[in-house]
Design a protein around this motif. Structure first.
Motif, short mmCIF file in Angstrom:
data_model
loop_
_atom_site.label_atom_id
_atom_site.label_comp_id
_atom_site.label_asym_id
_atom_site.label_seq_id
_atom_site.Cartn_x
_atom_site.Cartn_y
_atom_site.Cartn_z
N LEU A 44 31.65 35.93 43.25
CA LEU A 44 32.01 36.44 41.71
C LEU A 44 31.04 37.57 41.19
O LEU A 44 30.03 37.25 41.37
CB LEU A 44 32.23 35.33 41.05
CG LEU A 44 33.58 34.40 41.12
CD1 LEU A 44 33.31 33.07 40.26
CD2 LEU A 44 34.92 35.12 41.12
N LEU A 45 31.53 38.47 40.64
CA LEU A 45 30.73 39.52 39.89
C LEU A 45 31.37 39.61 38.63
O LEU A 45 32.40 39.82 38.42
CB LEU A 45 31.06 40.87 40.49
CG LEU A 45 30.40 42.18 39.76
CD1 LEU A 45 28.68 42.09 39.90
CD2 LEU A 45 30.72 43.21 40.48
N LEU A 46 30.33 39.66 37.81
CA LEU A 46 30.54 39.42 36.30
C LEU A 46 29.91 40.69 35.63
O LEU A 46 28.83 41.19 36.07
CB LEU A 46 29.78 38.33 35.44
CG LEU A 46 29.58 38.40 34.11
CD1 LEU A 46 30.94 38.08 33.41
CD2 LEU A 46 28.61 37.41 33.78
N ARG A 47 30.67 41.54 35.03
CA ARG A 47 30.33 42.67 34.33
C ARG A 47 30.73 42.80 33.02
O ARG A 47 31.79 42.31 32.63
CB ARG A 47 30.85 43.77 35.04
CG ARG A 47 30.60 45.33 34.51
CD ARG A 47 31.28 46.40 35.25
NE ARG A 47 30.73 46.40 36.56
CZ ARG A 47 31.27 46.90 37.81
NH1 ARG A 47 32.41 47.39 37.54
NH2 ARG A 47 30.73 47.01 38.77
N VAL A 48 29.51 42.82 32.01
CA VAL A 48 29.85 42.94 30.70
C VAL A 48 29.30 44.12 29.99
O VAL A 48 28.04 44.49 30.31
CB VAL A 48 28.84 41.50 29.93
CG1 VAL A 48 29.18 41.50 28.28
CG2 VAL A 48 29.48 40.41 30.47
N SER A 49 30.20 44.51 29.27
CA SER A 49 30.14 45.77 28.66
C SER A 49 30.17 46.31 27.18
O SER A 49 31.21 45.58 26.73
CB SER A 49 30.85 47.05 29.27
OG SER A 49 30.77 47.10 30.68
N ALA A 64 34.44 41.19 32.26
CA ALA A 64 35.33 41.51 33.36
C ALA A 64 34.80 40.95 34.65
O ALA A 64 33.61 40.83 35.00
CB ALA A 64 35.38 43.15 33.65
N LEU A 65 35.66 39.85 35.15
CA LEU A 65 35.30 39.08 36.22
C LEU A 65 36.10 39.85 37.52
O LEU A 65 37.03 40.07 37.47
CB LEU A 65 35.79 37.81 36.01
CG LEU A 65 35.00 36.73 37.08
CD1 LEU A 65 33.59 36.86 36.71
CD2 LEU A 65 35.67 35.37 36.72
N ASP A 74 37.63 43.27 43.55
CA ASP A 74 39.24 42.87 42.75
C ASP A 74 38.97 42.17 41.57
O ASP A 74 38.21 41.35 41.83
CB ASP A 74 40.01 41.98 43.87
CG ASP A 74 40.46 42.60 45.39
OD1 ASP A 74 40.42 43.97 45.44
OD2 ASP A 74 40.43 41.85 46.31
N PHE A 75 39.53 43.01 40.72
CA PHE A 75 39.58 42.66 39.40
C PHE A 75 40.40 41.39 39.49
O PHE A 75 41.34 40.93 39.87
CB PHE A 75 40.15 43.48 38.37
CG PHE A 75 40.16 43.17 37.18
CD1 PHE A 75 39.41 43.06 36.20
CD2 PHE A 75 41.50 42.58 36.44
CE1 PHE A 75 39.25 42.74 34.84
CE2 PHE A 75 41.63 42.27 35.22
CZ PHE A 75 40.34 42.13 34.32
N VAL A 76 39.69 40.20 38.45
CA VAL A 76 40.42 38.80 38.53
C VAL A 76 40.93 38.66 37.21
O VAL A 76 42.10 38.49 36.94
CB VAL A 76 39.29 37.73 38.90
CG1 VAL A 76 40.01 36.38 38.60
CG2 VAL A 76 38.86 37.88 40.20
N THR A 77 40.03 38.99 36.15
CA THR A 77 40.47 38.58 34.74
C THR A 77 39.35 39.12 33.71
O THR A 77 38.49 39.48 34.46
CB THR A 77 40.67 37.22 34.48
OG1 THR A 77 41.25 36.98 33.00
CG2 THR A 77 39.39 36.53 34.53
N ASP A 125 41.13 27.93 35.97
CA ASP A 125 42.82 28.34 36.12
C ASP A 125 42.76 29.91 36.05
O ASP A 125 43.75 30.28 35.36
CB ASP A 125 43.47 27.68 35.06
CG ASP A 125 43.37 26.14 35.44
OD1 ASP A 125 43.17 25.56 36.54
OD2 ASP A 125 43.39 25.51 34.46
N GLY A 126 42.05 30.69 36.56
CA GLY A 126 42.18 32.34 36.70
C GLY A 126 41.97 32.95 35.26
O GLY A 126 42.23 33.98 35.07
N LYS A 127 41.21 32.21 34.34
CA LYS A 127 41.30 32.76 33.08
C LYS A 127 39.61 32.19 32.51
O LYS A 127 39.04 31.49 33.08
CB LYS A 127 42.21 31.89 31.96
CG LYS A 127 43.50 32.42 32.01
CD LYS A 127 44.32 31.76 30.90
CE LYS A 127 44.60 30.22 31.16
NZ LYS A 127 45.48 29.32 30.61
#
Length: 194
Positions: A44-49, A64-65, A74-77, A125-127
């Motif tokens: 999992l890659l977390l990106r906060v902008s 963005a996860l 791949d963008f998850v949520t 749950d994907g969120k």
């Protein structure tokens, strides 16, 4: 034709977004862009902008996860949140050692107090779901005037700040340092006993 163009452009755009930041290492703030902070946990890659063309003192930030699978993430949520101050650092971690990871966003308000704030979320749950965090005990500590620093150590989130005596100017605290740890079970900050 339009369907094929859309399916072609999505990976190209995702690759360009991914290449804007260097390779990812667990727990590191890895972005070259000061308004983009990143962290990684497993795949999992977390990106906060911070919001584009917003003031440093107020605005929004985007979480963005992504799931890293091969060369392209791949963008998850994702989620957009209000912001007071600047995003200092982010972590994706497992505070309760459970299967669902937590996302931590540290912001610091503008001004001489440099009061730090933690926004806490869980990926479930994907969120991305916000979690309540009680910081009232910190604000009410005698001698607290901000200048918070946050650090992850051994899977725990710590908060340190200087303590001020009544006669201290904002630049010179003389009351020592307070260290607190996030009690994740009760969602509150507790003093660390020496």
């Amino acid at each position: 034709m339009q369907k094929h163009l859309t399916s072609f452009l999505r990976p190209v755009i995702m690759l360009l977004l991914f290449l804007m930041c260097r390779h990812v290492y667990p727990g590191d703030d890895i972005s070259r862009d000061p308004k983009c902070k990143e962290s990684r946990l497993g795949d999992l890659l977390l990106r906060v902008s911070e919001g584009n063309k917003e003031l440093a003192s107020i605005g929004s930030y985007t979480i963005a996860l992504y799931r890293l699978d091969g060369d392209l993430p791949d963008f998850v949520t994702g989620l957009v949140r209000p912001r007071t101050g600047t995003v200092e650092r982010v972590w994706i971690t497992q505070l309760d050692k459970g299967k669902e990871p937590e996302i931590i966003v540290w912001t610091t308000c503008a001004g001489t107090g440099a009061i730090g704030k933690i926004d806490l979320f869980r990926f479930t749950d994907g969120k991305i779901v916000p979690l309540p965090l009680d910081s009232s005990k910190v604000i009410n500590i005698d001698g607290y005037m901000g200048h918070d620093e946050f650090k992850m150590e051994n899977g725990k989130l710590f908060r340190t700040f200087p303590l001020y005596k009544d006669s201290d100017p904002n630049s010179t605290p003389t009351g020592g340092t307070m260290k607190m740890v996030l009690d994740f079970k009760n969602m509150e900050w507790k003093p660390v006993k020496n």
